[in-house]
Design a protein around this motif. Structure first.
Motif, mmCIF file in Angstrom:
data_model
loop_
_atom_site.group_PDB
_atom_site.id
_atom_site.type_symbol
_atom_site.label_atom_id
_atom_site.label_comp_id
_atom_site.label_asym_id
_atom_site.label_seq_id
_atom_site.Cartn_x
_atom_site.Cartn_y
_atom_site.Cartn_z
ATOM 1 N N PRO A 18 12.940 37.069 13.871
ATOM 2 C CA PRO A 18 13.248 36.199 15.049
ATOM 3 C C PRO A 18 11.788 36.029 15.811
ATOM 4 N N THR A 19 11.542 35.080 16.624
ATOM 5 C CA THR A 19 10.284 34.787 17.416
ATOM 6 C C THR A 19 10.649 35.464 18.800
ATOM 7 N N ARG A 20 9.948 36.298 19.177
ATOM 8 C CA ARG A 20 9.847 36.972 20.473
ATOM 9 C C ARG A 20 8.667 36.828 21.186
ATOM 10 N N ASN A 56 9.803 45.600 22.079
ATOM 11 C CA ASN A 56 9.903 44.651 21.173
ATOM 12 C C ASN A 56 10.035 43.336 21.277
ATOM 13 N N GLY A 57 9.843 43.089 22.596
ATOM 14 C CA GLY A 57 9.798 41.701 23.150
ATOM 15 C C GLY A 57 11.210 41.017 23.452
ATOM 16 N N ILE A 58 10.986 39.999 24.264
ATOM 17 C CA ILE A 58 12.331 39.113 24.576
ATOM 18 C C ILE A 58 12.260 38.121 23.695
ATOM 19 N N GLU A 59 13.885 38.009 23.147
ATOM 20 C CA GLU A 59 13.956 36.907 21.943
ATOM 21 C C GLU A 59 14.492 35.735 22.848
ATOM 22 N N LEU A 60 14.074 34.751 22.797
ATOM 23 C CA LEU A 60 14.526 33.594 23.424
ATOM 24 C C LEU A 60 15.369 32.335 22.606
#
Length: 364
Positions: A4-6, A325-329
């Motif tokens: 996934p892109t985050r 881990n970042g925000i996945e949009l």
């Protein structure tokens, strides 16, 4: 299957703030708006996160939001105030109203601050967390445009008017309740309609007032209040406090941010701040809260339940996970932000992060 892109939350916040600045918004205003959006995404409330960037920009362009307005205190006493948002961004208006409420509460023990002339102000938890930092208890409500019928009615008249409460604790996580007064967020019905899926019976009615499992029919009709008449009553009371009492819009006079391009929203809010120290010492309060929370979490658990949570605890864990881990949009939101960035010479890919397979596995 691709990973996934985050997006790094700080860099994504900077991107959003820079977008608003590039659109002509003052930096201090752009920073508050971007902070409000990112905090919503971090807590897992994606419907109030960066997905709102495009509609906020469009409302600026159409003169439906005045990002240069000076928020004013129109009327006040030692413990009350009426704030006129002058059609500024809702998160900016809400932040100003909260500052007034906290100042007055520190001076007088409690404060009640009403707001008119505002816009969509994000999540109630955004303000609850700020009040907790000041060792305050906060109750905040806002009205919204029509999406729910009164009990016994068939067409939307009141909004899914949200209610949020924040209470500090000591070693334990604070109590944060943040909820709409509908049984389910309308956004879930929109997603079901996009996927061609049905919805559970009881979520909504069609435009004829009939219970429906058809998501498209539900969107043409109304979402239903939580708890039937009880949710309707709570939503109506919020409308009275935030709308009728303040001079803001109420009922059908709160304008829809996606549909009305002729008039400002005129959303109303209401803040109640309580200074704990005016009742008992703050450390004693925190100790008692910790005891209360620990005893609740130690209660016998139902079958297949591993842990009892308090309101706001799951969202707090999401914040920790997303900051790590970042925000996945969703792809649609990414594409929308890419186009917005290109318009202003900004590159959202600069905020992008990629996790390796081991990191994804270890973090669930």
């Amino acid at each position: 299957m691709s990973l996934p892109t985050r997006y790094d939350w700080k860099k994504l916040q900077d991107f959003c703030a820079n977008v608003f600045s590039a659109a002509g918004v003052k930096k201090e205003v752009a920073d508050v708006v971007a902070d409000s959006l990112i905090q919503a995404d971090l807590r897992g409330v994606e419907s109030h996160g960066v997905v709102r960037t495009a509609i906020y920009l469009k409302r600026i362009e159409q003169d439906m939001i005045d990002p240069f307005a000076e928020v004013e205190i129109e009327n006040e006493s030692v413990a009350t105030a009426l704030v006129n948002g002058k059609n500024q961004f809702g998160s900016v208006v809400g932040t100003k109203a909260l500052e007034v409420a906290i100042k007055k509460a520190k001076e007088n023990g409690a404060a009640l601050v009403g707001v008119k002339g505002s816009n969509h102000f994000g999540t109630g938890a955004y303000y609850a967390l700020k009040a907790i930092e000041q060792e305050m208890i906060l109750l905040v409500v806002s009205n919204a445009s029509q999406t729910m019928p009164p009990t016994g009615g068939i067409r939307p008249f009141i909004g899914t008017n949200p209610l949020a409460v924040g209470v500090p604790a000591g070693k334990e996580e604070p109590f944060i309740m943040d909820m709409a007064t509908s049984l389910v967020a309308r956004g879930k019905i929109i997603v079901a309609a996009q996927k061609g899926e049905s919805i559970p019976l009881g979520w909504a009615i069609d435009k004829g007032g009939n219970p429906t499992t058809d998501a498209e029919a539900a969107l043409e009709g109304s979402v239903l209040p939580m708890g039937g008449p009880k949710g309707y009553a709570i939503s109506m009371f919020i409308d009275i406090l935030a709308g009728v009492l303040t001079g803001a819009g109420f009922g059908k006079y709160v304008n829809n941010m996606y549909e009305n391009w002729e008039e400002p929203q005129n959303v109303g809010h209401f803040f109640i701040a309580i200074d704990i120290k005016k009742f008992i010492p703050i450390e004693l309060f925190k100790q008692r809260m910790d005891q209360y929370i620990c005893e609740i979490k130690a209660e016998p658990k139902a079958p297949n339940v591993e842990e009892i949570f308090i309101p706001g605890e799951l969202e707090h864990r999401k914040v920790i996970e997303k900051k790590t881990n970042g925000i996945e949009l969703p792809l649609k939101v990414v594409q929308e932000l890419q186009k917005i960035g290109e318009r202003y010479g900004l590159d959202i890919t600069q905020a992008q992060i990629t996790l390796n397979t081991e990191e994804v596995t270890n973090n669930g």
